[in-house]
Design an enzyme around this catalytic site. Structure first.
Site, PDB file in Angstrom:
ATOM      1  N   SER A   1       0.851  -1.183   0.000  1.00 14.11           N
ATOM      2  CA  SER A   1       0.000   0.000   0.000  1.00 14.11           C
ATOM      3  C   SER A   1       0.883   1.227   0.000  1.00 14.11           C
ATOM      4  O   SER A   1       2.065   1.159   0.365  1.00 14.11           O
ATOM      5  CB  SER A   1      -0.873  -0.004   1.265  1.00 14.11           C
TER       6      SER A   1
ATOM      7  N   TYR B   1      -2.622  -1.295  10.396  1.00 14.31           N
ATOM      8  CA  TYR B   1      -2.560  -1.376   8.934  1.00 14.31           C
ATOM      9  C   TYR B   1      -1.214  -0.879   8.420  1.00 14.31           C
ATOM     10  O   TYR B   1      -0.552  -1.542   7.606  1.00 14.31           O
ATOM     11  CB  TYR B   1      -3.703  -0.552   8.337  1.00 14.31           C
TER      12      TYR B   1
END
Length: 257
Positions: free
Chosen positions: A139, A152
């Site tokens: 990401s 995350y």
């Protein structure tokens, strides 16, 4: 970029980015193994539809990737794994001092530990076959950070780090390991958030997308699942044979800021 005869295992692939990657790999000729934690008729029907559309073999294998044994079992059940795409992920948002411990543990297990387990089982298969590709879906948050996303961001940074380790351990072999770092991608999950975001900020949906959701994405456009899938196909191609241990950002300029 023909991948005929190769088998790709894509975790978390019955929707969103994972499904987009699976479809593009199938389009390039790879047989695909879909995965998620459910075991519904529609999961297996999805695999059948991909097989029919692209003329490849496709099947669905249930696996709860929060459990290491099931992550390893996914690869073992697949039987062969030329291409491994670690994509499964979840999200939870909260300040660190309020972040539920169980949420932290689950996010790290699904997004980081599972990639370790699947890779550990897949690498011997790749070595036996004499060819392999590990493509980790990281990401923009694997390269930068945002508040309230400690688990995350930590998991995605960990995935980037592990990608580099795998690349170094296989550098003299016909195996590569790379991470794709998407920004915001247009998925059904994101699409469902747009009306609520617009209502919350008293904006039109178009304004909510540009000013709130894509605030950090300079292009002010979502990436598409097809673009993420196409990037994965490229990383599996002969053209990418000497690309290993790196990240490819598909983020509309986010990490250039």
């Amino acid at each position: 970029m023909s991948l005929n005869g190769k088998t790709a295992v894509i975790t978390g692939s019955n929707s969103g980015i994972g499904l987009g990657v699976a479809r593009e790999l199938a389009r390039a000729g790879a047989n695909v193994v879909l995965n998620s934690f459910t075991d519904r008729p529609e999961d297996h029907e999805l695999a059948k539809s991909i097989a029919q559309e692209f003329g490849v073999e496709a099947r669905y294998i249930k696996g709860d990737l929060s459990k290491g044994a099931e992550a390893r079992g996914l690869i073992e059940q697949a039987g062969t794994c030329d291409i491994l795409v670690n994509n499964a992920g979840i999200q939870h948002v909260a300040p660190i001092d309020e972040f539920p411990v169980d949420k932290w543990d689950t996010i790290i297990a699904i997004m980081l530990s599972s990639a370790f387990h699947t890779t550990a089982v897949a690498l011997p298969m790749m070595r036996k076959a004499g060819w392999g590709r590990v493509v980790n879906i990281a990401s923009a948050h694997g390269l930068t950070a945002s508040p309230y996303k400690s688990a995350y961001v930590s998991a995605k940074h960990g995935v980037v780090g592990m990608t580099k380790v795998v690349a170094l351990e296989t550098a003299k072999e016909p195996i590569t390991a790379n991470a794709i770092c998407p920004g915001y991608v247009h998925t059904p999950l994101v699409e469902a958030q747009i009306p609520d975001t617009a209502k919350k900020y008293n904006m039109t949906e178009e304004e909510a997308v540009e000013k709130i959701i894509l605030d950090r994405q300079p292009s002010k456009q979502f990436a598409t699942v097809e673009q993420i899938g196409g990037t994965a196909v490229f990383l599996c191609s002969d053209a990418a044979e000497q690309i290993t241990g790196t990240t490819i950002s598909v983020d509309g300029g986010w990490t250039a800021l």
